[in-house]
Design a protein around this motif. Structure first.
Motif, PDB file in Angstrom:
ATOM      1  N   GLY A  34       0.812  -1.210   0.000  1.00 10.45           N
ATOM      2  CA  GLY A  34       0.000   0.000   0.000  1.00 10.45           C
ATOM      3  C   GLY A  34       0.848   1.263   0.000  1.00 10.45           C
ATOM      4  O   GLY A  34       0.554   2.230  -0.721  1.00 10.45           O
ATOM      5  N   ARG A  35       1.913   1.254   0.789  1.00 12.11           N
ATOM      6  CA  ARG A  35       2.798   2.418   0.829  1.00 12.11           C
ATOM      7  C   ARG A  35       3.489   2.624  -0.518  1.00 12.11           C
ATOM      8  O   ARG A  35       3.694   3.758  -0.967  1.00 12.11           O
ATOM      9  CB  ARG A  35       3.825   2.273   1.950  1.00 12.11           C
ATOM     10  CG  ARG A  35       3.210   2.273   3.338  1.00 12.11           C
ATOM     11  CD  ARG A  35       4.232   2.531   4.420  1.00 12.11           C
ATOM     12  NE  ARG A  35       5.243   1.508   4.521  1.00 12.11           N
ATOM     13  CZ  ARG A  35       5.132   0.414   5.267  1.00 12.11           C
ATOM     14  NH1 ARG A  35       4.023   0.200   5.965  1.00 12.11           N
ATOM     15  NH2 ARG A  35       6.118  -0.469   5.331  1.00 12.11           N
ATOM     16  N   LYS A  83       3.821   5.702  -5.656  1.00  9.15           N
ATOM     17  CA  LYS A  83       3.675   5.725  -7.118  1.00  9.15           C
ATOM     18  C   LYS A  83       2.637   6.761  -7.538  1.00  9.15           C
ATOM     19  O   LYS A  83       2.832   7.468  -8.547  1.00  9.15           O
ATOM     20  CB  LYS A  83       3.297   4.349  -7.644  1.00  9.15           C
ATOM     21  CG  LYS A  83       3.351   4.260  -9.171  1.00  9.15           C
ATOM     22  CD  LYS A  83       3.362   2.832  -9.630  1.00  9.15           C
ATOM     23  CE  LYS A  83       3.618   2.733 -11.133  1.00  9.15           C
ATOM     24  NZ  LYS A  83       4.981   3.183 -11.494  1.00  9.15           N
ATOM     25  N   LEU A  84       1.558   6.870  -6.780  1.00  4.31           N
ATOM     26  CA  LEU A  84       0.535   7.868  -7.109  1.00  4.31           C
ATOM     27  C   LEU A  84       1.088   9.283  -6.976  1.00  4.31           C
ATOM     28  O   LEU A  84       0.723  10.176  -7.751  1.00  4.31           O
ATOM     29  CB  LEU A  84      -0.691   7.674  -6.210  1.00  4.31           C
ATOM     30  CG  LEU A  84      -1.481   6.384  -6.449  1.00  4.31           C
ATOM     31  CD1 LEU A  84      -2.631   6.281  -5.456  1.00  4.31           C
ATOM     32  CD2 LEU A  84      -2.001   6.327  -7.875  1.00  4.31           C
ATOM     33  N   ASP A  85       1.972   9.479  -6.004  1.00  2.44           N
ATOM     34  CA  ASP A  85       2.632  10.787  -5.892  1.00  2.44           C
ATOM     35  C   ASP A  85       3.449  11.077  -7.137  1.00  2.44           C
ATOM     36  O   ASP A  85       3.438  12.198  -7.665  1.00  2.44           O
ATOM     37  CB  ASP A  85       3.537  10.820  -4.655  1.00  2.44           C
ATOM     38  CG  ASP A  85       2.769  10.994  -3.355  1.00  2.44           C
ATOM     39  OD1 ASP A  85       1.654  11.549  -3.396  1.00  2.44           O
ATOM     40  OD2 ASP A  85       3.277  10.563  -2.304  1.00  2.44           O
ATOM     41  N   HIS A  88      -6.292  13.141  -5.384  1.00  3.10           N
ATOM     42  CA  HIS A  88      -7.416  12.672  -4.556  1.00  3.10           C
ATOM     43  C   HIS A  88      -7.752  11.227  -4.947  1.00  3.10           C
ATOM     44  O   HIS A  88      -8.251  10.968  -6.042  1.00  3.10           O
ATOM     45  CB  HIS A  88      -8.622  13.585  -4.756  1.00  3.10           C
ATOM     46  CG  HIS A  88      -9.784  13.254  -3.863  1.00  3.10           C
ATOM     47  ND1 HIS A  88     -10.959  13.982  -3.868  1.00  3.10           N
ATOM     48  CD2 HIS A  88      -9.967  12.279  -2.914  1.00  3.10           C
ATOM     49  CE1 HIS A  88     -11.797  13.479  -2.989  1.00  3.10           C
ATOM     50  NE2 HIS A  88     -11.219  12.437  -2.405  1.00  3.10           N
ATOM     51  N   THR A  89      -7.468  10.309  -4.034  1.00  2.59           N
ATOM     52  CA  THR A  89      -7.635   8.880  -4.307  1.00  2.59           C
ATOM     53  C   THR A  89      -8.855   8.304  -3.587  1.00  2.59           C
ATOM     54  O   THR A  89      -9.109   8.624  -2.424  1.00  2.59           O
ATOM     55  CB  THR A  89      -6.371   8.107  -3.867  1.00  2.59           C
ATOM     56  OG1 THR A  89      -5.282   8.492  -4.690  1.00  2.59           O
ATOM     57  CG2 THR A  89      -6.564   6.616  -3.985  1.00  2.59           C
ATOM     58  N   VAL A 116      -1.630   3.075   1.516  1.00  3.12           N
ATOM     59  CA  VAL A 116      -1.757   4.140   0.519  1.00  3.12           C
ATOM     60  C   VAL A 116      -1.896   5.497   1.214  1.00  3.12           C
ATOM     61  O   VAL A 116      -1.201   6.467   0.877  1.00  3.12           O
ATOM     62  CB  VAL A 116      -2.978   3.892  -0.395  1.00  3.12           C
ATOM     63  CG1 VAL A 116      -3.218   5.103  -1.294  1.00  3.12           C
ATOM     64  CG2 VAL A 116      -2.774   2.642  -1.247  1.00  3.12           C
ATOM     65  N   LYS A 117      -2.777   5.544   2.184  1.00  2.95           N
ATOM     66  CA  LYS A 117      -3.042   6.800   2.893  1.00  2.95           C
ATOM     67  C   LYS A 117      -1.806   7.316   3.616  1.00  2.95           C
ATOM     68  O   LYS A 117      -1.591   8.528   3.733  1.00  2.95           O
ATOM     69  CB  LYS A 117      -4.189   6.587   3.881  1.00  2.95           C
ATOM     70  CG  LYS A 117      -4.725   7.870   4.498  1.00  2.95           C
ATOM     71  CD  LYS A 117      -5.998   7.600   5.276  1.00  2.95           C
ATOM     72  CE  LYS A 117      -6.610   8.898   5.778  1.00  2.95           C
ATOM     73  NZ  LYS A 117      -7.914   8.641   6.477  1.00  2.95           N
TER      74      LYS A 117
END
Length: 337
Positions: free
Chosen positions: A163-164, A169-171, A177-178, A197-198
């Motif tokens: 998740g991290r 990767k999203l960064d 906003h996920t 993720v959060k």
């Protein structure tokens, strides 16, 4: 190798069928409780009537879920190599899954591989297996609970780490906003993924709980949420079929959000190659099933403990992107990725 038909058939019922066909039961001798004396007891391990070791693989997978078909395919391959009589059973209901484990204990199998999606529901039956001198290993879910619950080994992905990694990767992809979609509330693996993720994602992360057994309702719920909040620019799913449903939801909502996911199948790999899904995190379910069965065989025959019995054997995360999806597709088409 012998396996039961897919899903919900208990090890006990499979054994009764074998007895009805005229197989002769043998008395199972006690297996070792620790790696130090497992080798000494290996020759005394109980066998099926045809001389093969009997192992039960019991998961929380839903019937028809392609992810669990890959887990089972890996387990079947290991069973064929090791000449194991493998029984597979599953139930997404935690209490029913525990009953399946209890059936396997009563059936006095030589080993049990089990998922711990809801560890508290499995703790008592794992203790029953240990009391019966039946070695138990974990796979897929329960990486934070396998040692405390008394399992010998664990094969899977550290979902918090995965998740991290997704958050990072999203960064890098400049998401802001996920929406992380959890299709089974209370499943520790799914909760850990979204929490991971959060933790690392610099933007906003919202959680949406949906019913993974009802794809049309799931699609409608994601569609509704995207319509309500057009600032969501990334939907993170927790399974291939849920990601593909989210792609449909994005289109139905008229949203500009991208979709990414944990886990994959052949159709999902195609979606990554086409750009409908940005990336997938592969925890390699085929490998999980294979290693869990093979690990039990090695323990019973040679006293081996993967990870030394103190550390999990990690099978992921591995990112599948448009750049490497063609290579993965070769294996996905064969049902092993």
């Amino acid at each position: 190798m012998k396996t039961t038909p897919p899903s919900r058939r208990s090890p006990a019922s499979a054994r009764r069928t074998a007895l009805a066909a005229g197989a002769v039961a043998v008395v199972l001798l006690a297996a070792a409780c620790s790696g130090s004396d497992a080798g000494a007891d290996a020759d005394a391990a109980g066998k099926a009537a045809d001389g093969r070791m009997r192992i039960a693989l019991i998961t929380h997978g839903a019937e028809g879920d392609a992810f669990w078909e890959r887990v089972r395919a890996g387990a079947d391959a290991a069973a064929a190599k090791d000449h194991i009589d493998l029984t597979y059973a599953s139930d997404p209901d935690a209490a029913a899954q525990a009953d399946l484990v209890r059936d396997a204990v009563r059936d006095r199998v030589d080993g049990i591989a089990v998922t711990l999606a809801k560890p508290e529901a499995m703790r008592a039956v794992v203790a029953e297996a240990r009391s019966a001198k039946i070695p138990v290993v974990g796979l897929n879910s329960g990486i934070d609970a396998w040692k405390s619950d008394g399992l010998l080994e664990y094969y899977g992905q550290d979902e918090s780490v995965a998740g991290r990694a997704v958050g990072d990767k999203l960064d890098s992809l400049k998401a802001k906003h996920t929406l992380c979609v959890i299709h089974e509330q209370g499943n520790v693996a799914l909760e850990a993924r979204c929490a991971g993720v959060k933790k690392t994602f610099d933007g906003r992360t919202d959680i949406l709980y949906v019913d993974g057994t009802d794809i049309p309702a799931l699609t409608a719920a994601v569609t509704s949420r995207l319509r309500q909040d057009p600032t969501v620019d990334e939907v993170v799913a927790n399974g291939a079929q849920f990601a593909l449903a989210s792609v449909k939801a994005v289109k139905a909502a008229g949203s500009r959000a991208d979709v990414s996911t944990f886990d994959l199948n052949a159709d999902l790999v195609k979606a990554v190659r086409s750009g409908d899904v940005r990336f997938a995190v592969d925890q390699q379910p085929y490998l999980q099933g294979y290693l869990a069965v093979d690990g039990l065989w090695l323990y019973r025959t040679n006293g081996n403990l993967s990870g030394g019995g103190t550390a999990p054997v990690l099978t992921g995360p591995a990112f599948v992107t448009k750049e490497n999806a063609a290579e993965v597709a070769k294996y996905a088409a064969g049902g092993t990725r």
